[in-house]
Design a protein around this motif. Structure first.
Motif, PDB file in Angstrom:
ATOM      1  N   ALA A   1      -4.702 -14.346 -23.834  1.00  0.00           N
ATOM      2  CA  ALA A   1      -5.186 -13.215 -22.943  1.00  0.00           C
ATOM      3  C   ALA A   1      -4.843 -13.986 -21.439  1.00  0.00           C
ATOM      4  CB  ALA A   1      -6.381 -12.824 -23.160  1.00  0.00           C
ATOM      5  N   LEU A   2      -5.580 -14.926 -21.214  1.00  0.00           N
ATOM      6  CA  LEU A   2      -5.591 -15.858 -20.018  1.00  0.00           C
ATOM      7  C   LEU A   2      -4.000 -16.302 -19.428  1.00  0.00           C
ATOM      8  CD1 LEU A   2      -7.530 -16.934 -18.074  1.00  0.00           C
ATOM      9  CD2 LEU A   2      -7.210 -19.404 -19.281  1.00  0.00           C
ATOM     10  N   VAL A   3      -3.153 -16.317 -20.678  1.00  0.00           N
ATOM     11  CA  VAL A   3      -1.794 -16.661 -19.880  1.00  0.00           C
ATOM     12  C   VAL A   3      -1.038 -15.213 -19.711  1.00  0.00           C
ATOM     13  CG1 VAL A   3       0.585 -17.429 -21.002  1.00  0.00           C
ATOM     14  CG2 VAL A   3      -1.621 -18.867 -21.379  1.00  0.00           C
ATOM     15  N   ALA A   4      -1.394 -14.061 -20.686  1.00  0.00           N
ATOM     16  CA  ALA A   4      -0.818 -12.886 -20.219  1.00  0.00           C
ATOM     17  C   ALA A   4      -1.203 -12.222 -19.064  1.00  0.00           C
ATOM     18  CB  ALA A   4      -1.091 -12.003 -21.562  1.00  0.00           C
TER      19      ALA A   4
ATOM     20  N   LEU B   1       9.539 -17.264  -9.898  1.00  0.00           N
ATOM     21  CA  LEU B   1      10.029 -17.513 -11.281  1.00  0.00           C
ATOM     22  C   LEU B   1       9.217 -16.980 -12.348  1.00  0.00           C
ATOM     23  CD1 LEU B   1      10.893 -21.469 -10.910  1.00  0.00           C
ATOM     24  CD2 LEU B   1      12.460 -19.390 -10.551  1.00  0.00           C
ATOM     25  N   LYS B   2       8.586 -16.004 -12.225  1.00  0.00           N
ATOM     26  CA  LYS B   2       7.561 -15.254 -13.157  1.00  0.00           C
ATOM     27  C   LYS B   2       8.598 -14.678 -14.482  1.00  0.00           C
ATOM     28  CE  LYS B   2       5.020 -11.137 -13.362  1.00  0.00           C
ATOM     29  NZ  LYS B   2       4.320  -9.956 -12.763  1.00  0.00           N
ATOM     30  N   ARG B   3       9.607 -13.838 -13.975  1.00  0.00           N
ATOM     31  CA  ARG B   3      10.496 -13.637 -15.140  1.00  0.00           C
ATOM     32  C   ARG B   3      11.040 -14.850 -15.809  1.00  0.00           C
ATOM     33  NH1 ARG B   3      11.975  -8.067 -15.145  1.00  0.00           N
ATOM     34  NH2 ARG B   3      11.131  -6.792 -13.324  1.00  0.00           N
ATOM     35  N   THR B   4      11.527 -15.842 -15.258  1.00  0.00           N
ATOM     36  CA  THR B   4      12.135 -16.846 -15.922  1.00  0.00           C
ATOM     37  C   THR B   4      11.114 -17.455 -16.919  1.00  0.00           C
ATOM     38  OG1 THR B   4      13.557 -17.124 -14.033  1.00  0.00           O
ATOM     39  CG2 THR B   4      13.320 -19.007 -15.757  1.00  0.00           C
ATOM     40  N   LEU B   5       9.928 -17.751 -16.481  1.00  0.00           N
ATOM     41  CA  LEU B   5       9.018 -18.407 -17.122  1.00  0.00           C
ATOM     42  C   LEU B   5       8.695 -17.527 -18.516  1.00  0.00           C
ATOM     43  CD1 LEU B   5       6.657 -19.817 -14.407  1.00  0.00           C
ATOM     44  CD2 LEU B   5       8.090 -21.095 -15.937  1.00  0.00           C
ATOM     45  N   PHE B   6       8.464 -16.084 -18.312  1.00  0.00           N
ATOM     46  CA  PHE B   6       8.073 -15.117 -19.325  1.00  0.00           C
ATOM     47  C   PHE B   6       9.085 -15.202 -20.331  1.00  0.00           C
ATOM     48  CE2 PHE B   6       7.647 -11.173 -21.279  1.00  0.00           C
ATOM     49  CZ  PHE B   6       6.207 -11.350 -21.803  1.00  0.00           C
TER      50      PHE B   6
ATOM     51  N   LEU C   1      11.239 -17.941 -20.959  1.00  0.00           N
ATOM     52  CA  LEU C   1      10.996 -19.081 -21.765  1.00  0.00           C
ATOM     53  C   LEU C   1       9.944 -19.137 -22.847  1.00  0.00           C
ATOM     54  CD1 LEU C   1      11.390 -21.713 -18.749  1.00  0.00           C
ATOM     55  CD2 LEU C   1      12.947 -21.361 -20.738  1.00  0.00           C
ATOM     56  N   ILE C   2       8.996 -18.369 -22.404  1.00  0.00           N
ATOM     57  CA  ILE C   2       7.773 -18.393 -23.491  1.00  0.00           C
ATOM     58  C   ILE C   2       8.366 -17.461 -24.689  1.00  0.00           C
ATOM     59  CG2 ILE C   2       5.511 -17.242 -24.055  1.00  0.00           C
ATOM     60  CD1 ILE C   2       4.747 -17.887 -21.095  1.00  0.00           C
ATOM     61  N   LEU C   3       9.154 -16.275 -24.466  1.00  0.00           N
ATOM     62  CA  LEU C   3       9.810 -15.395 -25.384  1.00  0.00           C
ATOM     63  C   LEU C   3      10.413 -16.070 -26.161  1.00  0.00           C
ATOM     64  CD1 LEU C   3       9.873 -11.899 -23.668  1.00  0.00           C
ATOM     65  CD2 LEU C   3       8.073 -13.006 -25.123  1.00  0.00           C
ATOM     66  N   GLY C   4      11.611 -17.238 -25.455  1.00  0.00           N
ATOM     67  CA  GLY C   4      12.310 -17.829 -26.255  1.00  0.00           C
ATOM     68  C   GLY C   4      11.696 -18.948 -27.361  1.00  0.00           C
ATOM     69  N   THR C   5      10.609 -19.259 -27.378  1.00  0.00           N
ATOM     70  CA  THR C   5      10.061 -20.114 -28.244  1.00  0.00           C
ATOM     71  C   THR C   5       9.708 -19.378 -29.764  1.00  0.00           C
ATOM     72  OG1 THR C   5       7.649 -19.463 -27.418  1.00  0.00           O
ATOM     73  CG2 THR C   5       8.599 -21.432 -26.601  1.00  0.00           C
ATOM     74  N   MET C   6       9.603 -17.897 -29.572  1.00  0.00           N
ATOM     75  CA  MET C   6       9.537 -17.253 -31.031  1.00  0.00           C
ATOM     76  C   MET C   6      10.863 -17.282 -31.480  1.00  0.00           C
ATOM     77  SD  MET C   6       7.532 -13.568 -30.000  1.00  0.00           S
ATOM     78  CE  MET C   6       8.406 -13.096 -28.838  1.00  0.00           C
ATOM     79  N   MET C   7      11.941 -17.681 -31.011  1.00  0.00           N
ATOM     80  CA  MET C   7      13.247 -17.740 -31.556  1.00  0.00           C
ATOM     81  C   MET C   7      13.232 -19.127 -32.532  1.00  0.00           C
ATOM     82  SD  MET C   7      14.026 -14.969 -30.538  1.00  0.00           S
ATOM     83  CE  MET C   7      13.849 -13.949 -29.062  1.00  0.00           C
ATOM     84  N   LEU C   8      12.481 -19.963 -32.065  1.00  0.00           N
ATOM     85  CA  LEU C   8      12.667 -21.471 -32.818  1.00  0.00           C
ATOM     86  C   LEU C   8      11.779 -21.326 -34.385  1.00  0.00           C
ATOM     87  CD1 LEU C   8      11.745 -23.803 -30.030  1.00  0.00           C
ATOM     88  CD2 LEU C   8      13.889 -23.466 -31.095  1.00  0.00           C
ATOM     89  N   PRO C   9      12.562 -21.671 -35.309  1.00  0.00           N
ATOM     90  CA  PRO C   9      11.966 -21.670 -36.647  1.00  0.00           C
ATOM     91  C   PRO C   9      10.922 -22.645 -36.528  1.00  0.00           C
ATOM     92  CG  PRO C   9      14.389 -21.813 -36.707  1.00  0.00           C
ATOM     93  CD  PRO C   9      13.882 -22.151 -35.182  1.00  0.00           C
ATOM     94  N   SER C  10       9.659 -22.433 -37.479  1.00  0.00           N
ATOM     95  CA  SER C  10       8.663 -23.465 -37.509  1.00  0.00           C
ATOM     96  C   SER C  10       9.134 -24.702 -38.149  1.00  0.00           C
ATOM     97  CB  SER C  10       7.783 -22.781 -37.985  1.00  0.00           C
ATOM     98  OG  SER C  10       7.947 -22.357 -39.453  1.00  0.00           O
ATOM     99  N   SER C  11      10.118 -24.711 -38.949  1.00  0.00           N
ATOM    100  CA  SER C  11      10.492 -25.956 -39.598  1.00  0.00           C
ATOM    101  C   SER C  11      11.201 -26.902 -38.363  1.00  0.00           C
ATOM    102  CB  SER C  11      11.475 -25.563 -40.601  1.00  0.00           C
ATOM    103  OG  SER C  11      12.527 -24.953 -40.060  1.00  0.00           O
ATOM    104  N   VAL C  12      11.674 -26.222 -37.502  1.00  0.00           N
ATOM    105  CA  VAL C  12      12.247 -27.196 -36.387  1.00  0.00           C
ATOM    106  C   VAL C  12      11.311 -28.187 -35.696  1.00  0.00           C
ATOM    107  CG1 VAL C  12      13.671 -27.050 -34.282  1.00  0.00           C
ATOM    108  CG2 VAL C  12      14.203 -25.496 -35.809  1.00  0.00           C
TER     109      VAL C  12
ATOM    110  N   GLY D   1      -1.921 -20.918 -26.729  1.00  0.00           N
ATOM    111  CA  GLY D   1      -1.451 -19.478 -26.973  1.00  0.00           C
ATOM    112  C   GLY D   1      -0.365 -19.317 -27.763  1.00  0.00           C
ATOM    113  N   SER D   2       0.063 -18.143 -28.093  1.00  0.00           N
ATOM    114  CA  SER D   2       1.057 -17.806 -28.912  1.00  0.00           C
ATOM    115  C   SER D   2       1.964 -16.865 -28.226  1.00  0.00           C
ATOM    116  CB  SER D   2       0.378 -17.033 -30.317  1.00  0.00           C
ATOM    117  OG  SER D   2       1.349 -16.372 -30.772  1.00  0.00           O
ATOM    118  N   ALA D   3       3.271 -16.897 -28.206  1.00  0.00           N
ATOM    119  CA  ALA D   3       4.033 -16.342 -27.506  1.00  0.00           C
ATOM    120  C   ALA D   3       4.211 -14.938 -27.955  1.00  0.00           C
ATOM    121  CB  ALA D   3       5.544 -16.698 -27.780  1.00  0.00           C
ATOM    122  N   PHE D   4       4.026 -14.457 -29.241  1.00  0.00           N
ATOM    123  CA  PHE D   4       3.969 -13.359 -29.590  1.00  0.00           C
ATOM    124  C   PHE D   4       2.564 -12.503 -28.933  1.00  0.00           C
ATOM    125  CE2 PHE D   4       2.273 -10.186 -32.819  1.00  0.00           C
ATOM    126  CZ  PHE D   4       3.135  -9.019 -32.834  1.00  0.00           C
TER     127      PHE D   4
END
Length: 294
Positions: free
Chosen positions: A106-109, A119-124, A126-137, A165-168
């Protein structure tokens, strides 16, 4: 003399009958497909419940309803294993994970939903991009970091990562925060409140349904988590419920008490089932909120 009584009477409201849905062939096929899908998902649970009530001699028969119900399996799994200790460990980890992930996300959102900065949109993105990484990586690098910190065989690796925090969840809470009028935040700022005070006293109470949805999602995730405790915990006294039940059946090989294992699995599933039944409205709202506003 004209009778005007009827002229000034209010006309009777006409009841408009809603057309009844037609039971077409297509609709029947949809209902049949949904019923078949529901049965497909319910059968494993029914089989689990049935097996938990069987005796060791009849554990592998094909009867869905046991000839004799053995309720003693539930008492035996509690007495013959460390079930209560595993439950307590899972409760501690789950509670810490829920509190940390809800507040940090909530604090990050909040700034991504209500503040303007470069760079608000760019940083956001990047955060959403972390959801694309498989946890095994990230599994091995994360393990090395926690090992360097000396936290192996502790509860820290199981929940402390939630402090970032969590990206989702950040995405979900941002969507909910964007539906709140900016006038409320502006009024608090005009009255002299800081951004942090505005977030804590104005925004957090208004997004309680979304916070509850995040808490429910995290409860299910942490309560059922098996892989993370398997990686970081080697001491049996620290085992969580999912890891403890798995080691219980693996330790005895082919001589395992499958009936007790199934009874333990049913008991482990009960909190998740109760939480879902109590908070299913927030589950649905949480999923629907992610598509309200982009």
């Amino acid at each position: 003399m004209l009778d005007t009584a009827g002229i000034f009477e209010a006309p009777a409201e006409r009841q408009i009958e809603e057309p009844r849905p037609r039971l077409t062939v297509w609709r029947v096929l949809i209902y049949a497909a949904l019923a078949a899908l529901a049965i497909f998902y319910v059968v494993p649970f029914v089989w689990l419940l049935s097996t938990s009530l069987k005796t060791p001699e009849t554990i592998f028969d094909n009867r869905l309803i046991p000839a004799a119900l053995r309720w003693q399996n539930y008492a035996d799994v509690i007495q013959q294993t460390d079930f209560l200790r595993w439950t307590l460990n899972s409760a501690i980890v789950t509670l810490l994970a829920i509190v940390s992930i809800t507040l940090s996300s909530a604090l990050v959102a909040y700034p991504f939903a209500k503040l303007r900065f470069p760079l608000k949109r760019t940083l956001f993105a990047l955060i959403l991009g972390t959801m694309m990484l498989p946890s095994s990586v990230t599994m091995v690098p994360t393990f090395l970091i926690w090992r360097q910190l000396g936290t192996i065989n502790t509860f820290w690796p199981l929940w402390a990562g939630n402090l970032f925090g969590s990206a989702f969840y950040i995405f979900m809470l941002r969507q909910f925060l964007m539906t709140i009028p900016d006038d409320l935040r502006d009024a608090a700022l005009v009255d002299g409140a800081s951004q942090l005070r505005t977030f804590w006293d104005v925004m957090l109470p208004l997004i309680q349904p979304a916070l509850i949805a995040v808490a429910l999602f995290e409860f299910v995730a942490k309560w059922n988590d098996y892989l993370t405790p398997l990686i970081y915990l080697n001491r049996p006294a620290l085992y969580t419920l999912s890891l403890g039940l798995a080691t219980f059946v693996e330790s005895e090989g082919l001589d395992s008490r499958w009936d007790l294992w199934m009874a333990g699995s049913v008991l482990a599933m009960l909190p998740v089932l109760i939480v879902f039944l109590l908070g299913q409205r927030f589950f649905v709202e949480g999923i629907a909120t992610t598509g309200i506003k982009g």
